[in-house]
Write a protein that holds these residues in place. Sequence first.
Motif, PDB file in Angstrom:
ATOM      1  N   VAL A 175      57.102 105.292  64.547  1.00  0.00           N
ATOM      2  CA  VAL A 175      57.786 105.941  63.552  1.00  0.00           C
ATOM      3  C   VAL A 175      59.057 105.483  63.459  1.00  0.00           C
ATOM      4  CG1 VAL A 175      58.222 108.618  62.443  1.00  0.00           C
ATOM      5  CG2 VAL A 175      56.299 108.358  64.488  1.00  0.00           C
TER       6      VAL A 175
ATOM      7  N   TYR B  74      59.350 115.949  63.828  1.00  0.00           N
ATOM      8  CA  TYR B  74      58.436 115.300  64.802  1.00  0.00           C
ATOM      9  C   TYR B  74      58.630 115.079  66.149  1.00  0.00           C
ATOM     10  CZ  TYR B  74      55.439 111.156  62.248  1.00  0.00           C
ATOM     11  OH  TYR B  74      54.396 110.186  60.845  1.00  0.00           O
TER      12      TYR B  74
ATOM     13  N   LEU C 185      55.357 109.037  71.676  1.00  0.00           N
ATOM     14  CA  LEU C 185      55.784 108.838  70.647  1.00  0.00           C
ATOM     15  C   LEU C 185      56.806 107.061  70.729  1.00  0.00           C
ATOM     16  CD1 LEU C 185      55.825 111.418  68.860  1.00  0.00           C
ATOM     17  CD2 LEU C 185      54.328 110.571  68.160  1.00  0.00           C
TER      18      LEU C 185
ATOM     19  N   PHE D 140      59.353 105.524  67.614  1.00  0.00           N
ATOM     20  CA  PHE D 140      60.013 105.707  67.712  1.00  0.00           C
ATOM     21  C   PHE D 140      61.253 104.142  66.700  1.00  0.00           C
ATOM     22  CE2 PHE D 140      60.058 110.330  68.076  1.00  0.00           C
ATOM     23  CZ  PHE D 140      60.249 110.775  66.885  1.00  0.00           C
TER      24      PHE D 140
ATOM     25  N   ALA E  53      59.445 108.663  58.960  1.00  0.00           N
ATOM     26  CA  ALA E  53      59.956 110.007  59.081  1.00  0.00           C
ATOM     27  C   ALA E  53      60.474 110.236  57.843  1.00  0.00           C
ATOM     28  CB  ALA E  53      60.663 110.101  60.107  1.00  0.00           C
TER      29      ALA E  53
ATOM     30  N   ILE F 225      53.883 114.773  56.269  1.00  0.00           N
ATOM     31  CA  ILE F 225      52.746 114.234  57.245  1.00  0.00           C
ATOM     32  C   ILE F 225      53.475 116.086  58.655  1.00  0.00           C
ATOM     33  CG2 ILE F 225      55.515 113.680  58.557  1.00  0.00           C
ATOM     34  CD1 ILE F 225      51.816 112.548  59.910  1.00  0.00           C
TER      35      ILE F 225
ATOM     36  N   PHE G 219      50.553 118.088  62.223  1.00  0.00           N
ATOM     37  CA  PHE G 219      50.654 117.316  63.076  1.00  0.00           C
ATOM     38  C   PHE G 219      48.967 117.873  64.074  1.00  0.00           C
ATOM     39  CE2 PHE G 219      54.638 116.897  62.013  1.00  0.00           C
ATOM     40  CZ  PHE G 219      55.302 116.067  62.019  1.00  0.00           C
TER      41      PHE G 219
END
Length: 274
Positions: free
Chosen positions: A84, A96, A107, A109, A237, A242, A246
């Motif tokens: 992301v 997020y 995840l 980032f 982001a 989004i 999720f």
Amino acid sequence: MPRTVDRRSLLLALGAAAVLAGCGAPPEPAGETPAPSPTPEPAPTATPAPTLPPVPGPRPGPNQVISHGPAPSGPADRRIALTVDDGTAPDVVAGYVAFAERSGVHLTFSPNGSYNRAWAPHAPVLRPLVAAGQVQIINHTFTHRDLRKIGDKDRRDELERNDEWVVRTFGATTRPYYRPPFGFHTPEIDGLAGELGYTRTVLWDGSFSDSQTITPEFLMEQARKYLQPGVINLGHANHPTILGLFDQLTDLIRERTLTPVTLDEMFGTSRATG
């Protein structure tokens, strides 16, 4: 002459004494003992929170460009890296972070320090997730400039300044991974990155295509196309689409028996060594 005691007064006094004696606790019945006091339960031992390792120094070396995971180790190896970028929208960053915290999904980032106002408020949540290995943070430069259009001094500053911000905010280095803004890079840029310890240039081979505003239907169409084993998937982001998806994405990951992993987990690297 001795004083005569009135018989009636004497009887009253004896009766009062008997009453007072009866106010005491009754004797224990023969053959019985008092019940023991319950033993208090021991307090549960708290599981110590994971701690971040000391930040290692740079480990310069040749740079490798990666855009897909390694060859699977077998049919059960269904790892996927969800990455992301950026963080221009504070509400999307918050979404997020909340998703990672409640779902346990791993995840990676790739934030820019110029969006500190969106990221810094979530450091208390993200630091433990980084320490536990659920979340990884890699370098995406401080201001998201096209590295082809600036000189080596500014390229170096973009990478070093962003890493300093990540270390200060989240407690771990971004090395050895960097993602060039827009995916634009050259062998010269990658060589400089390798000298700074960024020996992995991270691209992607799947994307939600959400660097601009898109519809939920299109994002899920992209997800169904690209969420496959071995893929390094790109999201942003930056736009709110989004936020309502999720749960659908989680369902898709489960249906396909995918295992979301960080880049460290996919490639066997570590924050402890950089």
